[in-house]
Write a protein that holds these residues in place. Structure first.
Motif, PDB file in Angstrom:
ATOM      1  N   VAL A  47       0.821  -1.198   0.000  1.00 12.68           N
ATOM      2  CA  VAL A  47       0.000   0.000   0.000  1.00 12.68           C
ATOM      3  C   VAL A  47       0.864   1.259   0.000  1.00 12.68           C
ATOM      4  CG1 VAL A  47      -1.739   1.229   1.378  1.00 12.68           C
ATOM      5  CG2 VAL A  47      -1.907  -1.207   1.055  1.00 12.68           C
ATOM      6  N   LEU A  48       2.119   1.121   0.326  1.00 11.14           N
ATOM      7  CA  LEU A  48       3.013   2.277   0.391  1.00 11.14           C
ATOM      8  C   LEU A  48       3.181   2.947  -0.965  1.00 11.14           C
ATOM      9  CD1 LEU A  48       4.882   3.848   2.302  1.00 11.14           C
ATOM     10  CD2 LEU A  48       6.714   2.339   1.574  1.00 11.14           C
ATOM     11  N   GLY A  49       3.440   2.184  -1.990  1.00  9.74           N
ATOM     12  CA  GLY A  49       3.621   2.736  -3.338  1.00  9.74           C
ATOM     13  C   GLY A  49       2.378   3.416  -3.889  1.00  9.74           C
ATOM     14  N   PRO A  50       1.221   2.749  -3.850  1.00 11.63           N
ATOM     15  CA  PRO A  50       0.009   3.414  -4.324  1.00 11.63           C
ATOM     16  C   PRO A  50      -0.353   4.669  -3.534  1.00 11.63           C
ATOM     17  CG  PRO A  50      -0.348   1.068  -4.323  1.00 11.63           C
ATOM     18  CD  PRO A  50       0.977   1.307  -3.673  1.00 11.63           C
ATOM     19  N   ALA A  51      -0.085   4.689  -2.239  1.00 12.29           N
ATOM     20  CA  ALA A  51      -0.392   5.883  -1.444  1.00 12.29           C
ATOM     21  C   ALA A  51       0.463   7.063  -1.889  1.00 12.29           C
ATOM     22  CB  ALA A  51      -0.181   5.599   0.036  1.00 12.29           C
TER      23      ALA A  51
ATOM     24  N   GLY B  39       1.841   7.357  -4.850  1.00  8.67           N
ATOM     25  CA  GLY B  39       1.398   7.671  -6.211  1.00  8.67           C
ATOM     26  C   GLY B  39       0.114   8.483  -6.234  1.00  8.67           C
ATOM     27  N   GLU B  40      -0.832   8.130  -5.361  1.00  4.79           N
ATOM     28  CA  GLU B  40      -2.080   8.892  -5.312  1.00  4.79           C
ATOM     29  C   GLU B  40      -1.836  10.315  -4.823  1.00  4.79           C
ATOM     30  OE1 GLU B  40      -4.980   6.848  -2.995  1.00  4.79           O
ATOM     31  OE2 GLU B  40      -5.283   5.303  -4.526  1.00  4.79           O
ATOM     32  N   GLY B  41      -0.967  10.473  -3.851  1.00  5.97           N
ATOM     33  CA  GLY B  41      -0.649  11.808  -3.364  1.00  5.97           C
ATOM     34  C   GLY B  41      -0.016  12.681  -4.429  1.00  5.97           C
ATOM     35  N   ARG B  42       0.898  12.090  -5.162  1.00  3.24           N
ATOM     36  CA  ARG B  42       1.549  12.855  -6.248  1.00  3.24           C
ATOM     37  C   ARG B  42       0.574  13.172  -7.366  1.00  3.24           C
ATOM     38  NH1 ARG B  42       7.131  10.657  -8.084  1.00  3.24           N
ATOM     39  NH2 ARG B  42       7.097  12.702  -9.057  1.00  3.24           N
ATOM     40  N   ALA B  43      -0.315  12.241  -7.674  1.00  2.00           N
ATOM     41  CA  ALA B  43      -1.295  12.471  -8.745  1.00  2.00           C
ATOM     42  C   ALA B  43      -2.253  13.596  -8.378  1.00  2.00           C
ATOM     43  CB  ALA B  43      -2.073  11.185  -9.033  1.00  2.00           C
ATOM     44  N   VAL B  44      -2.718  13.603  -7.144  1.00  5.22           N
ATOM     45  CA  VAL B  44      -3.633  14.661  -6.711  1.00  5.22           C
ATOM     46  C   VAL B  44      -2.917  16.002  -6.670  1.00  5.22           C
ATOM     47  CG1 VAL B  44      -5.010  15.483  -4.760  1.00  5.22           C
ATOM     48  CG2 VAL B  44      -5.177  13.115  -5.492  1.00  5.22           C
ATOM     49  N   ALA B  45      -1.687  16.015  -6.195  1.00  3.76           N
ATOM     50  CA  ALA B  45      -0.935  17.271  -6.151  1.00  3.76           C
ATOM     51  C   ALA B  45      -0.711  17.826  -7.549  1.00  3.76           C
ATOM     52  CB  ALA B  45       0.394  17.053  -5.438  1.00  3.76           C
ATOM     53  N   THR B  46      -0.367  16.960  -8.483  1.00  6.03           N
ATOM     54  CA  THR B  46      -0.153  17.405  -9.861  1.00  6.03           C
ATOM     55  C   THR B  46      -1.460  17.879 -10.495  1.00  6.03           C
ATOM     56  OG1 THR B  46       1.654  15.820 -10.050  1.00  6.03           O
ATOM     57  CG2 THR B  46       0.796  16.726 -12.091  1.00  6.03           C
ATOM     58  N   ALA B  47      -2.552  17.183 -10.210  1.00  6.03           N
ATOM     59  CA  ALA B  47      -3.850  17.587 -10.758  1.00  6.03           C
ATOM     60  C   ALA B  47      -4.276  18.941 -10.203  1.00  6.03           C
ATOM     61  CB  ALA B  47      -4.902  16.532 -10.451  1.00  6.03           C
ATOM     62  N   LEU B  48      -4.063  19.170  -8.921  1.00  3.29           N
ATOM     63  CA  LEU B  48      -4.412  20.464  -8.345  1.00  3.29           C
ATOM     64  C   LEU B  48      -3.551  21.581  -8.916  1.00  3.29           C
ATOM     65  CD1 LEU B  48      -5.025  19.536  -4.608  1.00  3.29           C
ATOM     66  CD2 LEU B  48      -6.712  20.169  -6.338  1.00  3.29           C
TER      67      LEU B  48
ATOM     68  N   ILE C 218      -4.474   3.329  -9.867  1.00  3.96           N
ATOM     69  CA  ILE C 218      -3.515   3.244  -8.767  1.00  3.96           C
ATOM     70  C   ILE C 218      -4.122   2.480  -7.590  1.00  3.96           C
ATOM     71  CG2 ILE C 218      -2.223   4.606  -7.084  1.00  3.96           C
ATOM     72  CD1 ILE C 218      -2.020   6.812  -9.228  1.00  3.96           C
ATOM     73  N   GLU C 219      -5.376   2.746  -7.301  1.00  4.60           N
ATOM     74  CA  GLU C 219      -6.035   2.100  -6.164  1.00  4.60           C
ATOM     75  C   GLU C 219      -6.194   0.599  -6.375  1.00  4.60           C
ATOM     76  OE1 GLU C 219      -7.475   2.154  -2.398  1.00  4.60           O
ATOM     77  OE2 GLU C 219      -6.733   3.892  -3.493  1.00  4.60           O
ATOM     78  N   SER C 220      -6.268   0.162  -7.620  1.00  2.00           N
ATOM     79  CA  SER C 220      -6.405  -1.273  -7.878  1.00  2.00           C
ATOM     80  C   SER C 220      -5.195  -2.050  -7.366  1.00  2.00           C
ATOM     81  CB  SER C 220      -6.619  -1.533  -9.362  1.00  2.00           C
ATOM     82  OG  SER C 220      -5.455  -1.226 -10.101  1.00  2.00           O
TER      83      SER C 220
END
Length: 91
Positions: free
Chosen positions: A26-30, A32-41, A65-67
């Motif tokens: 779960v460490l990698g997807p977490a 990745g999700e943080g970076r994706a949201v930051a980049t989207a914002l 990513i969540e999958s």
């Protein structure tokens, strides 16, 4: 007595492996999700007109990513509840 030792060893190994699977998996997807949201914002702040496209792409990417974390969860549940090694210990 030997049967109890084998089942105990398999139970402890299954629980430990399940914890490691969830912890590392779960460490990698977490991250990745943080970076994706930051980049989207950041993209939304720069291009507010493209918000529909950015948001749609963000949600599809987050689902992908969540999958990965869901796969790790499924593997850990299989290790705990439907472990294929239980039959070796019982027979």
């Amino acid at each position: 007595m030997a049967l109890d030792n084998y089942t105990t060893i398999i139970a402890v190994a299954s629980i430990a492996t399940s914890g490691i699977t969830i912890g590392i998996g779960v460490l990698g997807p977490a991250i990745g999700e943080g970076r994706a949201v930051a980049t989207a914002l950041s993209s939304l702040a720069q291009q507010p007109d493209a918000s529909a496209t950015i948001t749609r792409t963000l949600f599809v990417g987050l689902a992908m990513i969540e999958s990965l974390s869901i796969y790790c969860f499924v593997i850990s549940i299989i290790l705990i509840f439907a472990n294929p090694f239980w039959n070796r210990a019982i027979t």
